[in-house]
Design an enzyme around this catalytic site. Structure first.
Site, PDB file in Angstrom:
ATOM      1  N   CYS A  81       0.830  -1.205   0.000  1.00 36.05           N
ATOM      2  CA  CYS A  81       0.000   0.000   0.000  1.00 36.05           C
ATOM      3  C   CYS A  81       0.871   1.263   0.000  1.00 36.05           C
ATOM      4  CB  CYS A  81      -0.980  -0.056   1.164  1.00 36.05           C
ATOM      5  SG  CYS A  81      -2.421   0.960   0.848  1.00 36.05           S
ATOM      6  N   HIS A 172      -3.361  -5.062   1.682  1.00 35.39           N
ATOM      7  CA  HIS A 172      -2.724  -5.312   2.987  1.00 35.39           C
ATOM      8  C   HIS A 172      -2.733  -6.805   3.345  1.00 35.39           C
ATOM      9  CE1 HIS A 172      -2.435  -1.187   4.783  1.00 35.39           C
ATOM     10  NE2 HIS A 172      -3.234  -0.937   3.767  1.00 35.39           N
ATOM     11  N   GLU A 174      -1.168  -8.321   5.571  1.00 38.34           N
ATOM     12  CA  GLU A 174      -0.988  -8.549   7.012  1.00 38.34           C
ATOM     13  C   GLU A 174      -2.308  -8.477   7.785  1.00 38.34           C
ATOM     14  OE1 GLU A 174      -0.488  -5.885   5.378  1.00 38.34           O
ATOM     15  OE2 GLU A 174      -1.084  -4.157   6.577  1.00 38.34           O
TER      16      GLU A 174
HETATM   17  N1  GLN Z   1      -3.630   6.412   1.240  1.00 38.72           N
HETATM   18  C1  GLN Z   1      -2.354   6.081   1.781  1.00 38.72           C
HETATM   19  C2  GLN Z   1      -1.257   6.923   1.171  1.00 38.72           C
HETATM   20  O1  GLN Z   1      -1.494   7.638   0.290  1.00 38.72           O
HETATM   21  C3  GLN Z   1      -2.048   4.623   1.588  1.00 38.72           C
HETATM   22  C4  GLN Z   1      -3.050   3.819   2.349  1.00 38.72           C
HETATM   23  C5  GLN Z   1      -2.499   2.620   3.023  1.00 38.72           C
HETATM   24  O2  GLN Z   1      -1.307   2.392   3.131  1.00 38.72           O
HETATM   25  N2  GLN Z   1      -3.407   1.864   3.566  1.00 38.72           N
HETATM   26  O3  GLN Z   1      -0.156   6.866   1.586  1.00 38.72           O
END
Ligand code: GLN
Length: 198
Positions: A81, A172, A174
């Site tokens: 992410c 994610h 995890e």
């Molecule tokens: N929206 C977050 C960002 O821009 C990423 C979201 C996440 O890691 N769950 O960094």
């Protein structure tokens, strides 16, 4: 029995605790990384989800940017992410330079205002089969470079990629009890010998 490989989790901000638990389940010894010296002797590193802009700011203020940059140029790394955004060559809507080692382009918070978070079935190629992917204000991969392999898909869309010893996911792994992706990263991407406990 041989010693469990020591794998770092960047622990400046975001969900590093759950990645540490997942690594332990997958047979590695997690090490929290919040200072440059914590990187010493690590076999691989995870850049977790969180807020990519905050993480990049903290990388600068803690003096970790240089050491992390050197680490991810040489050693195995998994970004999830926000971690994917940190690794990407360019990240749209991110006002700081990324580490830039993974030849993809990504767009931050790209699923729109209405749908910030959702769970969906993801097709994973490398470990085989399907798993439940948790997407939280997730980025989208908007370009996949030539040397980059797509390893996870949501419908037709790439949500997981690998470029040699660099892997990245927009969701994610995890947050679900399924440890296949952590095991895949440790064994196939990082080439570490781990005996998974689950
Ligand atoms: N929206 C977050 C960002 O821009 C990423 C979201 C996440 O890691 N769950 O960094």
């Amino acid at each position: 029995m041989s010693r469990a490989p020591r794998v770092g989790v960047l622990s400046l901000q975001g969900d590093f605790a759950l990645h540490s638990a997942a690594l332990r389940d997958a047979g590695a010894e997690p090490v929290r990384v919040s200072l440059p010296e914590h990187l010493e002797g690590l076999e691989a590193l995870i850049l977790p989800g969180g807020e990519s802009s905050t993480m990049l700011r903290l990388l600068d203020s803690t003096g970790l940017r240089g050491p992390v940059e050197r680490f991810v140029r040489e050693r195995p790394v998994l970004g999830t992410c926000a971690g994917l955004l940190l690794l990407a060559r360019d990240a749209d809507r991110l006002p700081y330079p990324t580490l830039g080692v993974l030849d993809i382009s990504a767009r931050r918070n790209a699923w729109g205002r209405q749908v910030h978070s959702f769970t969906a079935n993801v097709d994973i190629e490398a470990p085989g089969g399907e798993l439940s992917g948790v997407f939280i204000r997730a980025p989208r991969i908007t370009r996949v470079g030539r040397g980059v392999q797509v390893v996870a898909r949501l419908g037709r869309e790439a949500v997981g990629v690998r470029q040699g010893r660099i892997a990245a996911l927009t969701f994610h792994p995890e947050l679900t009890p399924d440890r296949r992706l952590h095991t895949w990263f440790l064994r196939d991407v990082a080439g570490l010998g781990v005996a998974a406990s689950r």
